[in-house]
Design a protein around this motif. Structure first.
Motif, PDB file in Angstrom:
ATOM      1  N   GLY A 155       0.818  -1.205   0.000  1.00  0.00           N
ATOM      2  CA  GLY A 155       0.000   0.000   0.000  1.00  0.00           C
ATOM      3  C   GLY A 155       0.854   1.259   0.000  1.00  0.00           C
ATOM      4  N   VAL A 156       1.910   1.248   0.787  1.00  0.00           N
ATOM      5  CA  VAL A 156       2.827   2.410   0.821  1.00  0.00           C
ATOM      6  C   VAL A 156       3.497   2.581  -0.534  1.00  0.00           C
ATOM      7  CG1 VAL A 156       4.976   3.275   1.827  1.00  0.00           C
ATOM      8  CG2 VAL A 156       3.200   2.336   3.311  1.00  0.00           C
ATOM      9  N   PHE A 157       4.020   1.484  -1.093  1.00  0.00           N
ATOM     10  CA  PHE A 157       4.671   1.562  -2.401  1.00  0.00           C
ATOM     11  C   PHE A 157       3.703   2.040  -3.476  1.00  0.00           C
ATOM     12  CE2 PHE A 157       8.002  -1.086  -0.551  1.00  0.00           C
ATOM     13  CZ  PHE A 157       9.134  -0.577  -1.166  1.00  0.00           C
ATOM     14  N   ALA A 158       2.501   1.510  -3.480  1.00  0.00           N
ATOM     15  CA  ALA A 158       1.528   1.883  -4.502  1.00  0.00           C
ATOM     16  C   ALA A 158       1.070   3.332  -4.334  1.00  0.00           C
ATOM     17  CB  ALA A 158       0.325   0.939  -4.455  1.00  0.00           C
ATOM     18  N   TRP A 159       0.864   3.768  -3.092  1.00  0.00           N
ATOM     19  CA  TRP A 159       0.439   5.154  -2.879  1.00  0.00           C
ATOM     20  C   TRP A 159       1.509   6.114  -3.365  1.00  0.00           C
ATOM     21  CZ3 TRP A 159       2.193   9.485  -0.448  1.00  0.00           C
ATOM     22  CH2 TRP A 159       1.286  10.536  -0.371  1.00  0.00           C
ATOM     23  N   VAL A 160       2.753   5.848  -2.990  1.00  0.00           N
ATOM     24  CA  VAL A 160       3.847   6.727  -3.429  1.00  0.00           C
ATOM     25  C   VAL A 160       3.942   6.720  -4.949  1.00  0.00           C
ATOM     26  CG1 VAL A 160       6.369   7.014  -3.427  1.00  0.00           C
ATOM     27  CG2 VAL A 160       5.161   6.607  -1.282  1.00  0.00           C
ATOM     28  N   SER A 161       3.837   5.548  -5.561  1.00  0.00           N
ATOM     29  CA  SER A 161       3.914   5.459  -7.026  1.00  0.00           C
ATOM     30  C   SER A 161       2.766   6.196  -7.701  1.00  0.00           C
ATOM     31  CB  SER A 161       3.883   3.995  -7.475  1.00  0.00           C
ATOM     32  OG  SER A 161       4.986   3.303  -6.960  1.00  0.00           O
ATOM     33  N   SER A 162       1.576   6.112  -7.123  1.00  0.00           N
ATOM     34  CA  SER A 162       0.420   6.755  -7.747  1.00  0.00           C
ATOM     35  C   SER A 162       0.430   8.269  -7.577  1.00  0.00           C
ATOM     36  CB  SER A 162      -0.885   6.184  -7.185  1.00  0.00           C
ATOM     37  OG  SER A 162      -1.075   6.593  -5.852  1.00  0.00           O
TER      38      SER A 162
END
Length: 189
Positions: A155-162
Protein backbone atom coordinates in the motif's frame (compact mmCIF):
# COMPACT_ATOMS: atom_id res chain seq x y z
CA UNK A 1 21.74 -9.18 -16.59
CA UNK A 2 19.20 -11.82 -15.55
CA UNK A 3 17.49 -9.35 -13.20
CA UNK A 4 17.08 -6.86 -16.04
CA UNK A 5 15.56 -9.56 -18.25
CA UNK A 6 13.12 -10.62 -15.55
CA UNK A 7 12.08 -7.00 -14.94
CA UNK A 8 11.63 -6.45 -18.69
CA UNK A 9 9.50 -9.60 -18.91
CA UNK A 10 7.36 -8.47 -15.96
CA UNK A 11 6.90 -5.08 -17.60
CA UNK A 12 5.86 -6.66 -20.92
CA UNK A 13 3.37 -8.95 -19.17
CA UNK A 14 1.90 -5.99 -17.28
CA UNK A 15 1.65 -3.89 -20.48
CA UNK A 16 -0.05 -6.76 -22.33
CA UNK A 17 -2.43 -7.32 -19.39
CA UNK A 18 -3.27 -3.63 -19.15
CA UNK A 19 -4.13 -3.48 -22.84
CA UNK A 20 -6.49 -6.45 -22.41
CA UNK A 21 -8.02 -5.16 -19.18
CA UNK A 22 -6.46 -7.97 -17.13
CA UNK A 23 -3.99 -5.93 -15.12
CA UNK A 24 -5.31 -7.02 -11.71
CA UNK A 25 -5.22 -10.69 -12.68
CA UNK A 26 -1.64 -10.30 -13.93
CA UNK A 27 -0.62 -8.51 -10.72
CA UNK A 28 -2.09 -11.28 -8.61
CA UNK A 29 -0.47 -14.07 -10.65
CA UNK A 30 2.93 -12.35 -10.82
CA UNK A 31 2.85 -11.69 -7.08
CA UNK A 32 1.99 -15.31 -6.36
CA UNK A 33 4.77 -16.68 -8.57
CA UNK A 34 7.29 -14.08 -7.36
CA UNK A 35 6.65 -14.99 -3.73
CA UNK A 36 6.60 -18.72 -4.34
CA UNK A 37 9.86 -18.77 -6.31
CA UNK A 38 11.59 -15.71 -4.79
CA UNK A 39 12.67 -14.91 -8.35
CA UNK A 40 11.64 -11.24 -8.10
CA UNK A 41 10.34 -8.91 -5.44
CA UNK A 42 6.61 -8.20 -5.59
CA UNK A 43 7.36 -4.48 -5.53
CA UNK A 44 8.72 -5.02 -9.07
CA UNK A 45 5.10 -5.80 -9.96
CA UNK A 46 3.32 -3.24 -7.75
CA UNK A 47 5.26 -0.14 -8.76
CA UNK A 48 5.08 -0.51 -12.57
CA UNK A 49 1.43 -1.59 -12.43
CA UNK A 50 0.58 1.44 -10.32
CA UNK A 51 2.46 3.73 -12.68
CA UNK A 52 0.41 2.27 -15.55
CA UNK A 53 -2.91 2.70 -13.74
CA UNK A 54 -2.42 5.19 -10.92
CA UNK A 55 -6.13 5.45 -10.17
CA UNK A 56 -6.29 1.74 -9.35
CA UNK A 57 -3.49 1.72 -6.76
CA UNK A 58 -5.79 0.37 -4.03
CA UNK A 59 -6.96 -2.57 -6.16
CA UNK A 60 -3.39 -3.29 -7.29
CA UNK A 61 -2.29 -3.29 -3.64
CA UNK A 62 -5.08 -5.69 -2.70
CA UNK A 63 -4.53 -8.24 -5.45
CA UNK A 64 -0.74 -8.14 -5.13
CA UNK A 65 -0.98 -8.67 -1.37
CA UNK A 66 -3.50 -11.47 -1.86
CA UNK A 67 -1.34 -13.23 -4.46
CA UNK A 68 1.75 -12.84 -2.31
CA UNK A 69 -0.01 -14.07 0.85
CA UNK A 70 -1.32 -17.14 -0.98
CA UNK A 71 2.18 -17.80 -2.36
CA UNK A 72 3.71 -17.47 1.12
CA UNK A 73 1.13 -19.84 2.59
CA UNK A 74 1.79 -22.42 -0.14
CA UNK A 75 5.53 -22.06 0.50
CA UNK A 76 4.94 -22.64 4.19
CA UNK A 77 2.92 -25.79 3.43
CA UNK A 78 5.85 -27.08 1.36
CA UNK A 79 8.26 -26.41 4.22
CA UNK A 80 5.84 -28.05 6.65
CA UNK A 81 5.80 -31.24 4.63
CA UNK A 82 9.58 -31.22 4.39
CA UNK A 83 9.75 -31.25 8.18
CA UNK A 84 12.75 -30.73 10.42
CA UNK A 85 14.54 -33.92 9.38
CA UNK A 86 14.54 -33.17 5.67
CA UNK A 87 15.23 -29.49 6.34
CA UNK A 88 18.36 -30.37 8.32
CA UNK A 89 19.37 -32.92 5.65
CA UNK A 90 19.19 -30.25 2.96
CA UNK A 91 20.65 -27.49 5.13
CA UNK A 92 22.92 -29.19 7.73
CA UNK A 93 24.45 -25.88 8.83
CA UNK A 94 21.12 -24.89 10.40
CA UNK A 95 21.53 -27.45 13.19
CA UNK A 96 24.66 -25.74 14.53
CA UNK A 97 24.05 -22.14 13.56
CA UNK A 98 23.43 -19.95 16.63
CA UNK A 99 21.42 -17.41 14.63
CA UNK A 100 19.01 -20.20 13.59
CA UNK A 101 18.49 -21.07 17.25
CA UNK A 102 17.77 -17.41 17.91
CA UNK A 103 15.24 -17.32 15.05
CA UNK A 104 13.54 -20.44 16.43
CA UNK A 105 13.34 -18.86 19.88
CA UNK A 106 12.07 -15.56 18.49
CA UNK A 107 9.41 -17.28 16.37
CA UNK A 108 8.32 -19.43 19.29
CA UNK A 109 7.96 -16.41 21.55
CA UNK A 110 6.27 -13.94 19.20
CA UNK A 111 4.41 -16.22 16.78
CA UNK A 112 2.53 -14.77 13.85
CA UNK A 113 3.02 -11.20 15.09
CA UNK A 114 6.66 -11.63 14.15
CA UNK A 115 5.63 -12.87 10.73
CA UNK A 116 3.40 -9.80 10.27
CA UNK A 117 6.39 -7.54 11.00
CA UNK A 118 8.58 -9.49 8.60
CA UNK A 119 5.91 -9.26 5.88
CA UNK A 120 5.58 -5.50 6.37
CA UNK A 121 9.34 -4.94 6.35
CA UNK A 122 11.93 -5.35 3.61
CA UNK A 123 13.37 -8.41 5.40
CA UNK A 124 13.41 -11.70 3.46
CA UNK A 125 10.42 -13.81 4.40
CA UNK A 126 11.54 -17.25 3.18
CA UNK A 127 13.58 -18.15 6.30
CA UNK A 128 10.66 -17.17 8.51
CA UNK A 129 8.26 -19.25 6.42
CA UNK A 130 10.71 -22.14 6.59
CA UNK A 131 10.68 -21.91 10.37
CA UNK A 132 6.90 -21.51 10.68
CA UNK A 133 6.30 -24.36 8.26
CA UNK A 134 8.52 -26.73 10.20
CA UNK A 135 7.43 -25.65 13.67
CA UNK A 136 3.83 -24.45 13.72
CA UNK A 137 1.49 -25.21 10.85
CA UNK A 138 -0.97 -22.41 11.60
CA UNK A 139 -1.96 -21.84 7.97
CA UNK A 140 -4.78 -19.39 8.63
CA UNK A 141 -2.69 -17.33 11.05
CA UNK A 142 0.23 -17.19 8.63
CA UNK A 143 -2.06 -16.23 5.75
CA UNK A 144 -3.66 -13.40 7.75
CA UNK A 145 -0.30 -12.13 9.05
CA UNK A 146 1.22 -12.17 5.57
CA UNK A 147 -1.83 -10.54 3.99
CA UNK A 148 -1.94 -7.75 6.57
CA UNK A 149 1.80 -7.11 6.37
CA UNK A 150 1.82 -7.15 2.57
CA UNK A 151 -1.21 -4.84 2.40
CA UNK A 152 0.66 -2.35 4.54
CA UNK A 153 3.94 -2.59 2.63
CA UNK A 154 2.53 -2.68 -0.90
CA UNK A 155 0.00 0.00 0.00
CA UNK A 156 2.83 2.41 0.82
CA UNK A 157 4.67 1.56 -2.40
CA UNK A 158 1.53 1.88 -4.50
CA UNK A 159 0.44 5.15 -2.88
CA UNK A 160 3.85 6.73 -3.43
CA UNK A 161 3.91 5.46 -7.03
CA UNK A 162 0.42 6.76 -7.75
CA UNK A 163 1.16 10.19 -6.33
CA UNK A 164 4.59 10.58 -7.84
CA UNK A 165 5.80 13.19 -8.74
CA UNK A 166 3.01 15.65 -7.85
CA UNK A 167 2.40 15.11 -4.13
CA UNK A 168 5.65 13.39 -3.33
CA UNK A 169 7.62 16.06 -5.19
CA UNK A 170 5.79 18.86 -3.37
CA UNK A 171 6.34 17.20 0.01
CA UNK A 172 10.03 16.62 -0.66
CA UNK A 173 10.41 20.18 -1.98
CA UNK A 174 8.78 21.63 1.14
CA UNK A 175 11.00 19.46 3.33
CA UNK A 176 14.13 20.59 1.49
CA UNK A 177 13.10 24.26 1.65
CA UNK A 178 12.45 23.95 5.38
CA UNK A 179 15.86 22.34 5.82
CA UNK A 180 17.57 25.16 3.90
CA UNK A 181 15.79 27.80 5.99
CA UNK A 182 16.87 26.10 9.22
CA UNK A 183 20.42 25.71 7.89
CA UNK A 184 20.58 29.41 6.92
CA UNK A 185 19.29 30.53 10.31
CA UNK A 186 21.91 28.45 12.13
CA UNK A 187 24.81 29.91 10.14
CA UNK A 188 23.78 33.48 11.03
CA UNK A 189 24.45 32.89 14.73
Amino acid sequence: MLVARIEALIYRILRFAEAGHRLLLACSALSFVGTLTAAWPVTAVVVPATLMAAGRWRAITGVAALGSAIGATVLMVVFHHLGWTQLYERFPELATDPSWAQVVDWGTRYGTAALFLIAASPLPQTPALMFFGALRPDYAGVFVAMLAGKLLKYGVFAWVSSHFPERVGRSLGALLRRGRKQGTGDSDV
